[in-house]
Motif scaffolding. Sequence first.
Motif, PDB file in Angstrom:
ATOM      1  N   ILE A   7      17.008  46.947  25.489  1.00  0.00           N
ATOM      2  CA  ILE A   7      17.917  46.231  26.478  1.00  0.00           C
ATOM      3  C   ILE A   7      19.334  46.760  26.188  1.00  0.00           C
ATOM      4  O   ILE A   7      20.283  47.279  27.275  1.00  0.00           O
ATOM      5  N   ASN A  17      19.843  39.945  27.953  1.00  0.00           N
ATOM      6  CA  ASN A  17      20.169  40.356  29.120  1.00  0.00           C
ATOM      7  C   ASN A  17      21.410  39.537  29.971  1.00  0.00           C
ATOM      8  O   ASN A  17      22.411  40.101  30.372  1.00  0.00           O
ATOM      9  N   GLN A  18      21.060  38.036  29.909  1.00  0.00           N
ATOM     10  CA  GLN A  18      22.092  37.298  30.283  1.00  0.00           C
ATOM     11  C   GLN A  18      23.461  37.718  29.502  1.00  0.00           C
ATOM     12  O   GLN A  18      24.353  37.741  30.294  1.00  0.00           O
ATOM     13  N   VAL A  42      13.109  42.982  21.182  1.00  0.00           N
ATOM     14  CA  VAL A  42      13.308  43.174  22.790  1.00  0.00           C
ATOM     15  C   VAL A  42      14.530  43.364  22.955  1.00  0.00           C
ATOM     16  O   VAL A  42      14.795  44.049  24.132  1.00  0.00           O
ATOM     17  N   ALA A  82      14.454  38.052  25.520  1.00  0.00           N
ATOM     18  CA  ALA A  82      14.632  39.244  26.297  1.00  0.00           C
ATOM     19  C   ALA A  82      15.912  38.829  27.585  1.00  0.00           C
ATOM     20  O   ALA A  82      16.869  39.559  27.967  1.00  0.00           O
ATOM     21  N   THR A  83      15.261  37.672  28.277  1.00  0.00           N
ATOM     22  CA  THR A  83      16.333  37.338  29.333  1.00  0.00           C
ATOM     23  C   THR A  83      17.553  37.038  29.003  1.00  0.00           C
ATOM     24  O   THR A  83      18.545  37.322  29.553  1.00  0.00           O
ATOM     25  N   LEU A  84      17.822  36.328  28.081  1.00  0.00           N
ATOM     26  CA  LEU A  84      19.015  36.013  27.492  1.00  0.00           C
ATOM     27  C   LEU A  84      19.718  36.889  26.644  1.00  0.00           C
ATOM     28  O   LEU A  84      20.932  36.769  27.114  1.00  0.00           O
ATOM     29  N   THR A 122       9.917  35.477  22.746  1.00  0.00           N
ATOM     30  CA  THR A 122      10.423  36.630  22.802  1.00  0.00           C
ATOM     31  C   THR A 122      10.952  36.977  24.266  1.00  0.00           C
ATOM     32  O   THR A 122      11.781  37.651  24.517  1.00  0.00           O
ATOM     33  N   ALA A 123      10.064  36.435  25.193  1.00  0.00           N
ATOM     34  CA  ALA A 123      10.202  36.595  26.663  1.00  0.00           C
ATOM     35  C   ALA A 123      11.371  36.279  26.997  1.00  0.00           C
ATOM     36  O   ALA A 123      12.369  36.849  27.703  1.00  0.00           O
ATOM     37  N   THR A 124      11.655  34.886  26.444  1.00  0.00           N
ATOM     38  CA  THR A 124      12.842  34.089  26.933  1.00  0.00           C
ATOM     39  C   THR A 124      14.197  34.980  26.158  1.00  0.00           C
ATOM     40  O   THR A 124      15.194  34.930  26.797  1.00  0.00           O
TER      41      THR A 124
END
Lengths: 308, 291, 417
Positions: free
Chosen positions: C121, C95-96, C117, C91-93, C87-89
């Motif tokens: 965002i 956003n990417q 997540v 979230a970043t992706l 999930t943390a990855t």
Amino acid sequence: MLRTKALRHTLFILLPVIAVAGLLPLAYSNQLLLFNFVVFLTLAQGVNILYGFTGYLPFGYVGFFGVGAYGFSLAVMHLHLPPLAALGAAALAAVLLGLVLTPLLRLSGAYFAIANLAASQAMFQVVSNPNLTDITKGPYGISLAGVFAPNLSYGVAVAILALTLGTVIYLRNSRFGLALLAVREDSVTAAMAGIDVVRTRTLAWQLSALVAGLIGGVFAWYVSVFYPETVFSPEFSIFAIVFALFGGVATITGPILGVVVLYGIYNAIGISTPQYFQLIYGALIMGLVLFLPNGVVSLFRRWGIDVP
Amino acid sequence: MLAYAILAGLIFGLYFSLVGLGLNLVFGVMRIVNLAHGDVLMLGAFAAFWLFKLFGLHPVLSIFAVFAVFVAVGWPLYYLVVPRLLRAKDPEMLSIIFFFGLSQVIVALASIAFGSSERSIPGRVLGSGPYQILGQSFPAAWVVTGGVSALAVAFVYLYLYRTRLGYVTRAVMVHREEALATGIDVHRVSAIAFGIGLALSGIAGVFAPFMLGSVTPAMGVDINITSFAVIVVGSLGNPLGTVLGGIAYGISLMFMQTYFSSWANLLPYLLLITILLVRPSGLLGRKVRSA
Amino acid sequence: MVRAKALAVFAVIFFAVSAAHAADAPAEIKIGTLYASSGNYAGVSMAQYQGLRIWLDQKNAEGGVMVKPFNKKIPLKLVSYDDQSNTATAATLYNQLITQDKVDILLADFGSVLTSVAVPIARDHQMLLIDQTGSGAAFFTKDNPYIVLTSLPMSSVWPKHMTDFLVKEGPKLGIKRVALLYATNDFHGTQAAAVRDAIKASNGAVELVYDNGVPTNTSSYTVTINNIQATNPDAVLELGYVNNDIAFLRNLQDGGIKFKWLFTIYPGLETEVVEKNVGPKGMEQVFTYVPSSVMEYKPEFGMSLSQFRTTWNSKYPDGKVEFGFNSVAGYTTGLVLEKALATTDSMAQLALRKAILGQSGKLKTIDGTFEILAETGAQVGEVQPLGQISLDEHGEVKFVTVYPPELATGKPVYPAK
């Protein structure tokens, strides 16, 4: 001597890192990526505080992180505290868990690591249990849309990172830090030299728990919608440990280097060649361990460069 | 219900002794934490699956194939990796990271090769119809798996306590440096133990499709944590301890499933922590390893 | 008067021309999504992703999709990353995708956990999150317009037909004692709660004699089955993910136990993978949701089930990802998007939402009738009827829809033999 060094470290390591972390969002718009960098920088330093200075490997470090996230969320949901005050609850939750788990410090080596892992999993099982839905929302997850504030929470995360770095700089340049290292190398001799072994260790343990709890709280604030498995994912522990060790522990720069390089590569591969992502990452880690077992900073040391 | 839970826990626990056995051997001999243990088990499971699917090979027979191949791979892998790890300042911790990397590689390759869906072998392959034990009925697959697990434990016991190689292996377990000083070829002994350790994990994998519902490339992580619990509750380096740990785990799991099912996964962890705190050397350990 | 008319005509022409001018058609429409090639959700996430790909490749082969604001066909470009079920990855992706790739349309990964997540965002960036299969009730709030659920109903709606059957038809068949076993996660916990409410509302017509949750990664049910059996139930509900259902059904079969009435979710949802693991015999007479990967709806838009199935088999012949409901779900997302792009007033995110809401009740696809709550964006259509599995003369699995009556194709067999 120690004091001038501490000042130098603050000026040349802490300030630049914080400045970069604080200013980058202005230039690069994937703030969440930067946020995750800040989270891992903090967690890797938290691992550093415990493992680097005491030799205890917190394999279940995510337990503090998750408990911090839930401490924050429960304070917001039930006590309606404003986010900054709720961070106090995050810190409190982590420190309390640290207190409960203090007896684990009686164990050594892999035993401690495994017991710590089990403790973090136990926390996850408790928090996500449907019988506690009224309190923790059980498996149904947290939604904190009301306090969502990405810019502010990002800023607070950077502040926590600064605090953590400050702690590590203090440990690196103080009698207390030296005492810890002495205990790590040989606890019997250290005790004979008049160091209170149990007290110093417990303090480092609580410091490292506090750091993880705080950053876990901010993580909950920033992400704001999550499930228990998100904040108790063992990957947080493993990533933080891998990053810290890759750079080199018991230093200030090692974990920073580890996060910037490895998490950087992780994201670069993830975005460019996702299909081989896990493969490349795994192979890279194996190679690093085999050829650079004491962290990147050891390489600099071998070349005669002193790395703080 | 209680009687059934205890009996089921016994059989399930025997299987988990087998699951922990390989990990225990590797840790005991080399002080290496094999974080890829669950993934090696997964490979064993897929080996059994494909051998059955392509050649109709009975899982009990595929044990031998798995054993041979895994020893053959584990042996050279030892020389490639472990001596280097042991030279580092903190090999125990470094091994955690190395094997985390290896685990990632194995999972990635397995996902690419096999896809990520669930696979299994029909339960009837291990015998049709439930067996009656003490008036309770259990799946045939459970009984066979329990039997094979007991045999594997006996095999490891004989190897460690009744052979010359096992004797020196135990010497290495107790004190690596002293063993080296007395002229034992520590690396050779360790390499064999490493190979056997991986092979035992592989064999445990052969029965995973029957005991764990189904197998996927991602199954390793859960196995790792449970295996650690099992071997620590018993005691490191002692195969009989692993049996005790496995059975303690099995019975407590089944007991929880019966009376507090949603908390079922909590008890093993609590058990692990309690045992570590009360008796850090495990149930059968002699040396106390607290700091 | 004439002048006024001329002026009006002039004005219309002027605006039409300037509008066309202002909206220079882009070379491509960027669609961003995530998938998990590894980790817990890999199997289902890949099925959904590959289903989406079928739609996308088909449209691109036709030169793109019709986009109303530009009044022409525009090719689609897929930007996708692998979140590895982390999930943390993820979230970043997400956003990417929003901030770096600047996608025009944002699609979530499979399921509630990986979708969760993305909700804040997307909202923060005022991007509409096209939630494919994340049915968690907490995502859908009246104050957040930036989410719609496209391919399945929200969790609390899922068991509707099944509980109706139990409560209304059950007592007639002799069903009174019900055992409920569920995996303790959002998706199944919510369904269990809906079942519990329905049984409570039946005023004693049916009663719960066993009601327990088990951890989601439970892989052994032998003891649990024994315990359920001890309560002597007329009907048993086991709500879990595909790995839970496989383990449960296998343990039943290996233990030689047959419940009189058994409901599980995945024999319907992921028929192939369950069949491969459990075998047709182990699924016989099991009740399940009859999803759109089995039920032949009469789609008014897009491929029919059999056409889709053929396309899937020819596109993914290696069989590494099994065909199942999530394959249809991914494809359905594509169809909803296609309709939305063809009817939207502009490419603005809220205009897209409006266009998607505009399809509510009208769009009939391979996945049934698309129906969405305007206030929250939650899906309430595409509800799956209750079916029972039977084996035909060749021993192949087939589905008999038993409830609701208007969709029924046969009578339930009770008790199962």
